[in-house]
Motif scaffolding. Structure first.
Motif, PDB file in Angstrom:
ATOM      1  N   LYS A  99     -58.374 -45.840  -0.009  1.00 52.44           N
ATOM      2  CA  LYS A  99     -59.127 -46.061   1.234  1.00 52.44           C
ATOM      3  C   LYS A  99     -58.277 -45.719   2.450  1.00 52.44           C
ATOM      4  N   GLN A 100     -58.033 -44.447   2.633  1.00 52.56           N
ATOM      5  CA  GLN A 100     -57.232 -43.958   3.752  1.00 52.56           C
ATOM      6  C   GLN A 100     -57.690 -42.534   4.048  1.00 52.56           C
ATOM      7  N   SER A 101     -57.521 -42.095   5.278  1.00 48.89           N
ATOM      8  CA  SER A 101     -57.896 -40.735   5.631  1.00 48.89           C
ATOM      9  C   SER A 101     -56.856 -39.754   5.095  1.00 48.89           C
ATOM     10  N   PHE A 102     -57.272 -38.885   4.174  1.00 46.85           N
ATOM     11  CA  PHE A 102     -56.343 -37.869   3.659  1.00 46.85           C
ATOM     12  C   PHE A 102     -57.132 -36.707   3.066  1.00 46.85           C
ATOM     13  N   VAL A 103     -56.456 -35.577   2.965  1.00 43.99           N
ATOM     14  CA  VAL A 103     -57.027 -34.396   2.311  1.00 43.99           C
ATOM     15  C   VAL A 103     -56.020 -33.875   1.301  1.00 43.99           C
ATOM     16  N   LEU A 104     -56.540 -33.161   0.310  1.00 43.72           N
ATOM     17  CA  LEU A 104     -55.706 -32.504  -0.691  1.00 43.72           C
ATOM     18  C   LEU A 104     -55.985 -31.007  -0.593  1.00 43.72           C
ATOM     19  N   THR A 105     -54.944 -30.211  -0.442  1.00 49.72           N
ATOM     20  CA  THR A 105     -55.110 -28.761  -0.367  1.00 49.72           C
ATOM     21  C   THR A 105     -54.467 -28.114  -1.583  1.00 49.72           C
ATOM     22  N   ASP A 106     -55.006 -26.973  -1.992  1.00 48.66           N
ATOM     23  CA  ASP A 106     -54.545 -26.291  -3.192  1.00 48.66           C
ATOM     24  C   ASP A 106     -53.397 -25.349  -2.853  1.00 48.66           C
ATOM     25  N   TYR A 165     -50.448 -29.262  -5.267  1.00 45.70           N
ATOM     26  CA  TYR A 165     -51.214 -29.576  -4.064  1.00 45.70           C
ATOM     27  C   TYR A 165     -50.268 -29.984  -2.935  1.00 45.70           C
ATOM     28  N   PHE A 166     -50.838 -30.016  -1.737  1.00 46.04           N
ATOM     29  CA  PHE A 166     -50.216 -30.708  -0.611  1.00 46.04           C
ATOM     30  C   PHE A 166     -51.202 -31.767  -0.142  1.00 46.04           C
ATOM     31  N   VAL A 167     -50.690 -32.969   0.093  1.00 45.91           N
ATOM     32  CA  VAL A 167     -51.533 -34.028   0.609  1.00 45.91           C
ATOM     33  C   VAL A 167     -51.206 -34.234   2.080  1.00 45.91           C
ATOM     34  N   GLY A 168     -52.235 -34.353   2.898  1.00 47.46           N
ATOM     35  CA  GLY A 168     -52.058 -34.623   4.322  1.00 47.46           C
ATOM     36  C   GLY A 168     -52.755 -35.920   4.683  1.00 47.46           C
ATOM     37  N   ILE A 169     -52.009 -36.898   5.209  1.00 47.21           N
ATOM     38  CA  ILE A 169     -52.569 -38.216   5.543  1.00 47.21           C
ATOM     39  C   ILE A 169     -52.644 -38.343   7.052  1.00 47.21           C
ATOM     40  N   GLN A 170     -53.825 -38.672   7.567  1.00 46.09           N
ATOM     41  CA  GLN A 170     -54.064 -38.738   9.008  1.00 46.09           C
ATOM     42  C   GLN A 170     -54.256 -40.195   9.465  1.00 46.09           C
ATOM     43  N   ILE A 171     -53.618 -40.526  10.564  1.00 47.15           N
ATOM     44  CA  ILE A 171     -53.834 -41.822  11.211  1.00 47.15           C
ATOM     45  C   ILE A 171     -54.077 -41.572  12.697  1.00 47.15           C
ATOM     46  N   ASP A 172     -55.168 -42.113  13.194  1.00 46.66           N
ATOM     47  CA  ASP A 172     -55.486 -41.970  14.618  1.00 46.66           C
ATOM     48  C   ASP A 172     -54.460 -42.762  15.418  1.00 46.66           C
ATOM     49  N   ASP A 173     -53.642 -42.044  16.183  1.00 47.37           N
ATOM     50  CA  ASP A 173     -52.533 -42.663  16.925  1.00 47.37           C
ATOM     51  C   ASP A 173     -52.764 -42.590  18.426  1.00 47.37           C
ATOM     52  N   SER A 174     -54.022 -42.632  18.810  1.00 45.11           N
ATOM     53  CA  SER A 174     -54.371 -42.487  20.227  1.00 45.11           C
ATOM     54  C   SER A 174     -54.157 -43.791  20.980  1.00 45.11           C
ATOM     55  N   GLY A 175     -52.909 -44.128  21.242  1.00 47.07           N
ATOM     56  CA  GLY A 175     -52.571 -45.289  22.065  1.00 47.07           C
ATOM     57  C   GLY A 175     -52.815 -46.619  21.410  1.00 47.07           C
ATOM     58  N   LYS A 176     -52.820 -46.685  20.080  1.00 44.13           N
ATOM     59  CA  LYS A 176     -53.053 -47.948  19.402  1.00 44.13           C
ATOM     60  C   LYS A 176     -51.785 -48.783  19.342  1.00 44.13           C
ATOM     61  N   ASN A 177     -51.943 -50.082  19.475  1.00 42.04           N
ATOM     62  CA  ASN A 177     -50.843 -51.020  19.282  1.00 42.04           C
ATOM     63  C   ASN A 177     -51.053 -51.730  17.953  1.00 42.04           C
ATOM     64  N   TYR A 178     -50.156 -51.494  17.019  1.00 42.79           N
ATOM     65  CA  TYR A 178     -50.317 -52.051  15.689  1.00 42.79           C
ATOM     66  C   TYR A 178     -49.828 -53.496  15.654  1.00 42.79           C
ATOM     67  N   GLU A 179     -50.616 -54.335  15.014  1.00 44.25           N
ATOM     68  CA  GLU A 179     -50.256 -55.741  14.872  1.00 44.25           C
ATOM     69  C   GLU A 179     -48.995 -55.876  14.016  1.00 44.25           C
TER      70      GLU A 179
END
Length: 397
Positions: A257-264, A353-367
């Motif tokens: 359950k995370q934003s990611f893609v797998l490329t060939d 494959y290459f895996v790319g994991i994306q996290i929206d980092d638009s000014g978020k403050n992580y707890e």
């Protein structure tokens, strides 16, 4: 019942011009086209090749679900994986034991591919291709070799196939009255029982044949949909080389359950062959708009070229990298993507494959109680690597 039949006819007649059935039947392949939008996901078209292979007439198949071809020895887990692929609207391939109308079982390579509407991106049909899987004859099995050498016949071809075929008593008496006496002994029956329970893997040639058939079918559907202006998408299934995503791998990746893609890594331009549901929510794109694309489609006017160059260099040297890059959603709103890229090797150590994991980092403050973005990314990398290596290790052991 009449209303259901009307929907089935309209499924084809309203989207394609009249000669589409004739053109599809000129193709030599065994295939069906089903409509997931109609209750029960019925077959709306069955090729002549399919009817000949399974022994049914068109009227016996149209309007029915593919369950009718399953039997007591069909693997329940394989059925579950097919249902999962249909539910997630994605292509898949699997070896499957199915049954003809006369009850004889046989192994086949089964590929399905969604057909998308170009207008709204929804799945309107599934194409399913069936290729029989033959096994290599076993040297030293004299009784089986004799049947194969006889050629033709009722049972000669059956014993060459990767399945247990039991001929009727009358046919046995007519064709091989004396020759089959020893073959249908207790020991041979036990041997046949083992063969039907042993899954048969399709060859690369058979997989390539199935993929080519699907692409030919899609080309026909595209051509005849353009004439009605209800155009279907040119999105293709991606079943190339070692890039095929096994159904089990798709199932494992779907649990992350995370934003990611797998490329060939083996294909030109490294197309995306898997994208998570969270990725679609993050970017606003649909599955048909992502699969087969290179990841740079997320870039835009203000994306930093030097960051892109850094990512490309790391990929070329098979190194991991973490960057903060400006990407764009489908509606062209920008977001800062905290992106981690890592190579994924198969059991033999080759980068698959290459895996790319994306996290929206638009000014978020992580707890403080949350895992850091980088730790979350590394956990995804670990899960993907375990899934890929477990699968490839099982297939090569």
């Amino acid at each position: 019942m009449e209303s259901q039949l009307g929907l089935i006819e309209q499924s084809f007649d309203l989207r394609y011009t009249g000669r589409v059935r004739e053109t599809l039947n000129e193709l030599p392949d065994s295939f069906t086209i089903t409509d997931p939008c109609i209750s029960g996901h019925p077959i709306v078209f069955a090729s002549n090749g399919f009817l000949n292979m399974f022994g049914y007439s068109k009227d016996e198949v149209i309007g029915r679900n593919g369950r009718m071809f399953q039997g007591p020895e069909t693997d329940r887990r394989s059925i579950m994986l097919i249902r999962e692929a249909i539910r997630n609207e994605r292509a898949m391939e699997i070896s499957l034991l199915n049954y003809r109308k006369d009850g004889t079982p046989f192994w086949m390579l089964f590929q399905i591919c969604p057909v998308y509407s170009k207008e709204d991106g929804r799945v309107i049909h599934f194409v399913g291709i069936q290729v029989p899987v033959l096994r290599k004859p076993r040297i030293g099995n004299r009784s089986e070799m004799n049947l194969s050498e006889d050629g033709g016949g009722i049972c000669g071809s059956m014993f060459r196939c990767c399945r247990r075929e039991v001929c009727s008593d009358s046919a046995l008496k007519l064709a091989y009255n004396s020759a089959l006496g020893s073959i249908l002994s207790h020991d041979s029956r036990e041997k046949e029982e083992v063969e039907i329970n042993e899954s048969c893997e399709a060859s690369e040639l058979q997989k390539t044949k199935a993929t080519a058939a699907i692409n030919n079918i899609l080309s026909v559907l595209i051509q005849y949909s353009e004439l009605t202006r209800k155009v279907i998408s040119r999105q293709r299934c991606y079943f190339s080389g070692n890039s095929r995503l096994d159904a089990s791998l798709n199932l494992s990746l779907g649990r992350i359950k995370q934003s990611f893609v797998l490329t060939d890594a083996s294909l030109l331009d490294m197309p995306i062959v898997y994208a998570s549901e969270v990725f679609f929510k993050l970017t606003g794109y649909g599955r048909h708009e992502v699969l087969g694309q290179n990841c740079r489609f997320l870039s835009g006017a203000d994306t930093d070229p030097s960051t892109q160059f850094q990512m490309k260099a790391c990929i070329q040297t098979e190194q991991s990298c973490t960057v903060r890059i400006l990407n764009y959603r489908k509606d062209r709103t920008p977001f800062w993507n905290f992106l981690h890229i890592s190579a994924v090797r198969n059991a033999s150590g080759k980068v698959a494959y290459f895996v790319g994991i994306q996290i929206d980092d638009s000014g978020k403050n992580y707890e403080t109680h949350e895992l850091s973005p980088h730790i979350r990314q590394l956990s995804v990398v670990g899960a993907v690597k375990v899934a890929v290596r477990s699968l490839s290790g099982a297939s090569t052991s």
